[in-house]
Design an enzyme around this catalytic site. Sequence first.
Site, short mmCIF file in Angstrom:
data_model
loop_
_atom_site.label_atom_id
_atom_site.label_comp_id
_atom_site.label_asym_id
_atom_site.label_seq_id
_atom_site.Cartn_x
_atom_site.Cartn_y
_atom_site.Cartn_z
N HIS A 73 0.82 -1.22 0.00
CA HIS A 73 0.00 0.00 0.00
C HIS A 73 0.85 1.28 0.00
O HIS A 73 0.36 2.35 0.32
CB HIS A 73 -0.93 0.02 1.21
N HIS A 164 8.04 -7.76 3.63
CA HIS A 164 6.59 -7.64 3.54
C HIS A 164 6.10 -8.68 2.54
O HIS A 164 6.17 -8.47 1.32
CB HIS A 164 6.25 -6.21 3.09
FE LIG Z 1 -0.66 -4.60 6.07
FE LIG Z 2 0.59 -5.40 2.99
#
Ligand SMILES: [Fe+2]
Ligand SMILES: [Fe+2]
Length: 281
Positions: A73, A164
């Site tokens: 994001h 991530h």
């Molecule tokens: Fe997240």
């Molecule tokens: Fe994420």
Amino acid sequence: VTSPLLNILILGDVVGRPGRFAVANLVPALVAERRLDLVVANVENVADGSGLTPTLYQKLLGAGVDVMTMGDHAFRRREIFDTYQTSPRLIRPANFPPEAVGKGVAVVRTRSASGEPDAGTPVAVISLMGQMHMRPSVDSPFACADRLLAGLPPDVKVRLVDFHAEITAEKIAMGRHLAGRVSAVVGTHTHVQTADEQLLPGGTAYLTDLGMTGPHDGVLGRRADRVLKSMLTGMPQAFDVSEGDPRLNGVIVRIDPATGRAEGIERVSLPDTRQVPGARD
Ligand SMILES: [Fe+2]
Ligand SMILES: [Fe+2]
């Protein structure tokens, strides 16, 4: 003469206002009680659950977060693009296309022994994103990590990696890939804390996922009723951030500043009992 170990707190994805309030309500006391030298947080979900804004970035800095990492994001909010270019403390996954705004590595200094900011040990924080079941598609995080480590100044011994990624195998593989080469590899993105904290060979602290700093009464931080309605009907819903059971999730890693070797890793999952549902700031 041995120098005291560094205590570094790394927080899993901060989600919405409940997550940000948990940081503000709990981190300052943790910094004092646990003698934290540095606080790192993944902040990709702060702005209503997706992305970050300059105002929220400033509020998190004020609450004691020293370095902020992002994820899929990273570019959800355009307002934050300038901050990527001006702040040495906000990074996005390094294996995004080279044309993307921002950078994937931050080198900052810890507080000094006397508490003075930016006067202590240099610490590199690297943000990487996985390739498996992730959008957008990115370059190999393994090759990217190798390239970034080769480019770091040798005096920066303390090196932290936020990976991530969705898939546990990819995260464990990254831990093994970087074992003995960085101080810590910690996973983010799945919002569920795993229980596999360990020291890998060579002194690398590892945890597959830090979990979520946010509301734990829903589904990964979103209102359970909305997610269930979507799953039961197949019809789209507004996945608003939920509000109950706010918790701070992450780890405290103890690191020898002279060598960069991790000596310990401790999971943190603390309820924010001061938070009132629906509170505004
Ligand atoms: Fe997240
Ligand atoms: Fe994420």
